[in-house]
Design an enzyme around this catalytic site. Structure first.
Site, PDB file in Angstrom:
ATOM      1  N   LYS A 172       7.218 -11.598   8.086  1.00  0.00           N
ATOM      2  CA  LYS A 172       6.275 -12.510   8.771  1.00  0.00           C
ATOM      3  C   LYS A 172       5.706 -13.548   7.804  1.00  0.00           C
ATOM      4  O   LYS A 172       5.488 -14.695   8.167  1.00  0.00           O
ATOM      5  CB  LYS A 172       5.115 -11.694   9.352  1.00  0.00           C
ATOM      6  CG  LYS A 172       5.434 -11.094  10.701  1.00  0.00           C
ATOM      7  CD  LYS A 172       4.131 -10.574  11.326  1.00  0.00           C
ATOM      8  CE  LYS A 172       4.376  -9.210  11.921  1.00  0.00           C
ATOM      9  NZ  LYS A 172       3.383  -8.213  11.677  1.00  0.00           N
TER      10      LYS A 172
ATOM     11  N   GLU B 219      18.539   7.410  -0.110  1.00  0.00           N
ATOM     12  CA  GLU B 219      18.224   7.840  -1.480  1.00  0.00           C
ATOM     13  C   GLU B 219      16.786   7.461  -1.867  1.00  0.00           C
ATOM     14  O   GLU B 219      16.078   8.225  -2.530  1.00  0.00           O
ATOM     15  CB  GLU B 219      19.209   7.173  -2.458  1.00  0.00           C
ATOM     16  CG  GLU B 219      19.015   7.512  -3.918  1.00  0.00           C
ATOM     17  CD  GLU B 219      19.274   8.983  -4.233  1.00  0.00           C
ATOM     18  OE1 GLU B 219      20.441   9.393  -4.214  1.00  0.00           O
ATOM     19  OE2 GLU B 219      18.309   9.717  -4.493  1.00  0.00           O
TER      20      GLU B 219
ATOM     21  N   GLY C 256      11.632   7.980  -5.204  1.00  0.00           N
ATOM     22  CA  GLY C 256      11.905   6.609  -5.661  1.00  0.00           C
ATOM     23  C   GLY C 256      13.193   6.439  -6.422  1.00  0.00           C
ATOM     24  O   GLY C 256      14.289   6.621  -5.883  1.00  0.00           O
TER      25      GLY C 256
ATOM     26  N   GLY D  84      -3.481   0.506  -8.035  1.00  0.00           N
ATOM     27  CA  GLY D  84      -2.506   0.283  -6.951  1.00  0.00           C
ATOM     28  C   GLY D  84      -1.601   1.482  -6.700  1.00  0.00           C
ATOM     29  O   GLY D  84      -0.665   1.398  -5.907  1.00  0.00           O
TER      30      GLY D  84
ATOM     31  N   GLU E 264      -3.475   4.249  -2.052  1.00  0.00           N
ATOM     32  CA  GLU E 264      -3.845   3.272  -1.030  1.00  0.00           C
ATOM     33  C   GLU E 264      -5.363   3.319  -0.826  1.00  0.00           C
ATOM     34  O   GLU E 264      -6.021   4.277  -1.219  1.00  0.00           O
ATOM     35  CB  GLU E 264      -3.194   3.651   0.302  1.00  0.00           C
ATOM     36  CG  GLU E 264      -1.747   4.036   0.213  1.00  0.00           C
ATOM     37  CD  GLU E 264      -0.842   2.933   0.699  1.00  0.00           C
ATOM     38  OE1 GLU E 264      -1.334   2.020   1.369  1.00  0.00           O
ATOM     39  OE2 GLU E 264       0.358   3.000   0.390  1.00  0.00           O
TER      40      GLU E 264
ATOM     41  N   LYS F 171       8.936  14.373   1.894  1.00  0.00           N
ATOM     42  CA  LYS F 171      10.042  14.410   0.920  1.00  0.00           C
ATOM     43  C   LYS F 171      10.628  15.820   0.818  1.00  0.00           C
ATOM     44  O   LYS F 171      11.850  15.994   0.783  1.00  0.00           O
ATOM     45  CB  LYS F 171       9.540  13.941  -0.456  1.00  0.00           C
ATOM     46  CG  LYS F 171       9.154  12.464  -0.486  1.00  0.00           C
ATOM     47  CD  LYS F 171       8.404  12.126  -1.770  1.00  0.00           C
ATOM     48  CE  LYS F 171       7.911  10.693  -1.772  1.00  0.00           C
ATOM     49  NZ  LYS F 171       6.919  10.426  -2.832  1.00  0.00           N
TER      50      LYS F 171
END
Ligand code: HSE
Length: 426
Positions: free
Chosen positions: A45, A129, A134, A187, A190, A205
């Protein structure tokens, strides 16, 4: 040279990292993989965000329909996160026969069966994956690197935010609230940290990873979940004095009595390799019956680490047309014959507040003995007479026995409270 066109849905942190890797390494992938991988279009967006990454405005699609009807798109990368609109977009991509690569653990943990049905029906690939840990290549390790083994256990630090918080509580002596605030400032956490600190992210996970490890569908409802919000720096400190480090672990075990899957704070002894996985790093420790122990370590989040996992899936998809799907009954209910253990066998760290007077420890140990709980170690931190903490480490025992013993112990006059019961993996 084979061409592979990619669409990226969402240009947040991970989408941006994925675009950068694909764009910066195009020539390298031509040389090393024999594939010309191009980003054909993006769905985002915020057009300024796309432009700031170097993407031409003409490449920004206005709808998912425009993306999935683009004949130059072979692979759709979904990095929006959450359930909607990601689920609708992924389903539309699969219905159009496009291969999907996703980093979306929540979507995958909740809707893997139905997405897989759609993928199979349309002969599309479905790769994930990046959904677990990560940049650490754990999915392909399980599906392509360990087929020769019966996997006996999988234990991991599979959430970086909570590992950062627990590391700071242990190393800096911060409270949970102080560590969370810093994790938010950096960061990692959240603004609403629930998914991480209450163990939901790790549960998603672990359900995916343990399904692959144990070859049977393990839904999030099968995973016992506890978060880190009630942990105190006192527990961490007492554990440290006894040689243990506190981590939020995802644990899957394939035992004689059935499968155990659980996410909860766990003390590990300092010589366990998971004890030295600090800050926001992740690690997964596996035991296979043939290979023995394996440990994978790395970054579980972030633009380039997660982008690395996505790009490896994109390239894998470009080089394989015989897509693999789950090798087990991947229906939402899974195999009805799979047995799950709910009365876990574990060691326990128990912290009590007691009156410091003659005979108290003997009464407490008597009640543990009566319930068949064997004590490994006791530490009484007594600087002055009065109310003192006592820490008890048990040998392996069933959780039901520990709970029963603690109920009785709490009713002793000399016991003020049971402040913590934390599982321990030696
Ligand atoms: N929020 C996760 C973590 C990363 O802290 O590890 C994405 O799953």
């Amino acid at each position: 040279m084979k061409k592979l066109g990619v669409a990226i849905l969402g240009l947040g942190v991970v989408g941006g990292g994925t675009y950068k890797i694909l764009n910066d390494n195009r020539e390298y992938f031509k040389k090393t993989q024999g594939l010309d991988v191009t980003v054909e279009t993006v769905l985002e967006k915020n057009i300024d965000r796309a432009v700031s990454l170097g993407i031409d405005k003409s490449q920004v699609a206005s709808s998912i329909e425009e993306v999935v009807s683009n004949p130059n798109v072979d692979v759709v990368v979904e990095v929006i996160g959450g359930i909607e609109p990601a689920k609708t977009f992924v389903t539309k991509a699969l219905k159009s026969g496009k291969t999907v690569v996703t980093s979306n653990k929540e979507l995958f943990a909740k809707y893997w069966p139905e997405l897989e049905v759609e993928a199979k029906k349309n002969k599309a690939g479905l790769f994930f994956e990046a959904s677990c840990v990560g940049g650490v290549p754990i999915i392909r390790t399980l599906t392509e690197g360990m087929q020769g083994n019966k996997i006996l256990s999988i234990k991991g630090i599979i959430n970086g935010t909570t590992n950062y918080i627990l590391t700071k509580m242990a190393h800096e002596g911060w409270s949970y609230e102080e560590a969370l605030k810093e994790a938010q400032r950096l960061g990692y956490a959240e603004f609403n940290p629930t998914a991480d600190v209450e163990g939901f992210d790790a549960t998603y996970k672990l359900s995916i990873l343990s399904s692959l490890a144990f070859n049977t569908k393990i839904s999030i409802d099968n995973v016992h979940r506890e978060g880190i919000t009630s942990l105190t720096k006192e527990d961490i400190q007492y554990g440290k004095e006894l040689g243990y480090t506190l981590k939020l672990l995802g644990i899957g075990k394939n035992t004689e009595n059935g499968i155990e899957v659980r996410v909860h704070p766990t003390f590990v002894s300092n010589d366990n390799p998971l004890a030295s996985v600090n800050d926001s790093f992740n690690a997964v420790h596996l035991v296979g019956d043939a290979v023995g122990e394996i440990m994978l370590y790395g970054r579980g989040a972030g633009a380039l680490p997660t982008g690395s996992a996505i790009v490896s899936d994109v390239i894998f998809a470009g080089k394989h047309t015989d897509y693999y799907y789950a090798s087990f009954d991947n229906s939402a209910k899974g195999n009805k014959l799979t047995k799950f253990v709910s009365d876990f066998t574990s060691q326990y760290f128990i912290r009590l507040s007691v009156k410091d007077s003659a005979g108290v420890l003997s009464k407490i140990s008597g009640l543990f003995a009566k319930n068949n709980v064997s004590i490994k170690e006791v530490k009484q931190v007594s600087e002055k007479e009065g109310k003192v903490p006592v820490v008890i480490i048990t040998h392996l025992c069933p959780e039901s026995a520990v709970k029963k013993a603690i109920e009785k112990i709490k009713s002793l006059d000399a016991v003020f409270s049971c402040d913590s019961v934390i599982r321990l993996e030696d």
